[in-house]
Design an enzyme around this catalytic site. Structure first.
Site, PDB file in Angstrom:
ATOM      1  N   LYS A  56      -2.889  11.963  -2.411  1.00 40.70           N
ATOM      2  CA  LYS A  56      -1.511  11.463  -2.333  1.00 40.70           C
ATOM      3  C   LYS A  56      -1.328  10.179  -3.130  1.00 40.70           C
ATOM      4  O   LYS A  56      -0.247   9.915  -3.659  1.00 40.70           O
ATOM      5  CB  LYS A  56      -1.099  11.301  -0.874  1.00 40.70           C
ATOM      6  N   THR A  79       4.331   7.767   0.874  1.00 42.66           N
ATOM      7  CA  THR A  79       3.829   7.037  -0.286  1.00 42.66           C
ATOM      8  C   THR A  79       4.670   7.271  -1.531  1.00 42.66           C
ATOM      9  O   THR A  79       4.728   6.401  -2.404  1.00 42.66           O
ATOM     10  CB  THR A  79       2.361   7.426  -0.558  1.00 42.66           C
ATOM     11  N   GLU A 132      -5.223   2.327  -4.903  1.00 35.55           N
ATOM     12  CA  GLU A 132      -6.407   3.192  -4.899  1.00 35.55           C
ATOM     13  C   GLU A 132      -6.300   4.362  -5.875  1.00 35.55           C
ATOM     14  O   GLU A 132      -7.309   4.888  -6.328  1.00 35.55           O
ATOM     15  CB  GLU A 132      -6.657   3.736  -3.488  1.00 35.55           C
ATOM     16  N   ASN A 163       1.088   2.438  -5.042  1.00 29.01           N
ATOM     17  CA  ASN A 163       0.843   3.415  -6.100  1.00 29.01           C
ATOM     18  C   ASN A 163       2.134   3.863  -6.777  1.00 29.01           C
ATOM     19  O   ASN A 163       2.197   3.993  -7.999  1.00 29.01           O
ATOM     20  CB  ASN A 163       0.087   4.611  -5.526  1.00 29.01           C
TER      21      ASN A 163
END
Length: 331
Positions: free
Chosen positions: A191, A248, A281, A256
């Site tokens: 994700k 997200t 990440e 992100n």
């Protein structure tokens, strides 16, 4: 498993997520040992009772002991919430004392080089230790404030699932158990990469229709990889897959997604990363998850395009063009 009477939990990593988990663990009635790698930050947090760098405005309960001494943080812990970034998990675990306590992975990603997921790294560094993974649609600042949220705690160890879920969960933080840790880890890693693509769509001005299509096809990639690595397709449709992906790719607090927006608007990766406090990440995970998928014979077109974009081998326009030019097929 140790007896339930011991109500102390250790948290490794004093970034935003580790601090939020410490706050939640204390809220649930536990004593908490919160380990910060940086001694100066640990001292400042202990004195001010705040994490001014990563989670400003959130007060730390007196039940939270902030320390740079790993032995002090881990002492008498029923289990350990490991909230260090995935790329630093191996060296951190290798350097810290081994108390024998179960380890719960709270970071999301795939280790560069080895292509291992967090629980696989734990199995190599601490063989034989009971492990679990905690994941879901959870922004750290909302968890710290006590806003309603849900997560999944997945492990093959039913006792660890039960004890950790009971001691960490509250009415405002609902924890579901799960026995598909691989599926949960794939969701958490993929994700972040898909979120960079979704952010790039918005940053390039391609619209909400395009973002919805990107997220949906990204979910298909996530599900394919989950099944190929031994997980279950329904896990991809749960909190750690679809739930986390929705948060997200649409939430304004997503590191992100905001990175993807910046890249699409012309920022270099170096400049975009330099302006950030937290870790995105997806940057390190993108090439690693594509390589892990290739080993399993699974194609991840969106994740692959993100990896090329991050490596500077493709522009946002080129990446979108390549995805749109793929042969049409049935869904």
């Amino acid at each position: 498993m140790p007896a339930r009477g011991r109500r102390r939990i250790a948290v490794l990593g004093a970034g935003a997520w580790g601090t939020a988990l410490a706050v939640q663990a204390a809220r649930a009635g536990n004593g908490v040992g919160l380990w910060a790698r940086d001694a100066g930050r640990a001292t400042a947090m202990a004195e001010t009772r705040q994490n001014a760098t990563y989670l400003p405005g959130v007060q730390l309960s007196p039940a939270i002991e902030v320390t740079a001494d790993p032995a002090a943080a881990l002492a008498d812990a029923l289990f350990v919430l490991v909230a260090v970034p995935a790329q630093f998990l191996r060296p951190v675990l290798a350097a810290l004392p081994d108390t024998g306590a179960p380890l719960i992975a709270c970071a999301k990603g795939v280790e560069r080089g080895t292509l291992r997921f967090p629980l696989e790294v734990m199995a190599e560094v601490r063989p034989g230790r009971p492990t679990a993974v905690l994941s879901g649609p959870n922004f750290a600042h909302e968890i710290a404030k006590g806003l309603p949220a849900a997560a999944v705690l997945a492990s093959q160890d039913g006792g660890l699932r039960q004890v950790a879920g009971d001691l960490l969960g509250t009415a405002g933080f609902r924890i579901y158990g799960g026995d598909d840790p691989m599926g949960v880890q794939v969701g958490g890693a993929a994700k972040n990469v898909i979120s960079i693509a979704a952010g790039a769509v918005i940053g390039a001005g391609l619209g909400e229709n395009a973002r919805a299509a990107m997220v949906t096809r990204g979910l298909a990639e996530l599900s394919r990889l989950t099944v190929a690595l031994g997980g279950r397709a329904e896990t991809a449709a749960g909190l750690s897959g679809l739930g986390d992906l929705l948060l997200t790719t649409t939430g304004p607090g997503s590191r992100n997604t905001s990175l993807g927006v910046e890249l699409a608007r012309g920022a270099s990766l170096e400049d975009a990363m330099a302006s950030r406090v937290g870790v995105a990440e997806g940057v390190e995970t993108a090439p690693a998850i594509v390589a892990r998928a290739a080993e399993a014979g699974v194609e991840l077109p969106i994740c692959a395009a993100v990896a090329e974009l991050l490596a500077g081998r493709m522009s946002v326009g080129d990446a979108m063009g390549r995805l749109l030019a793929r042969p049409r097929r049935d869904e």
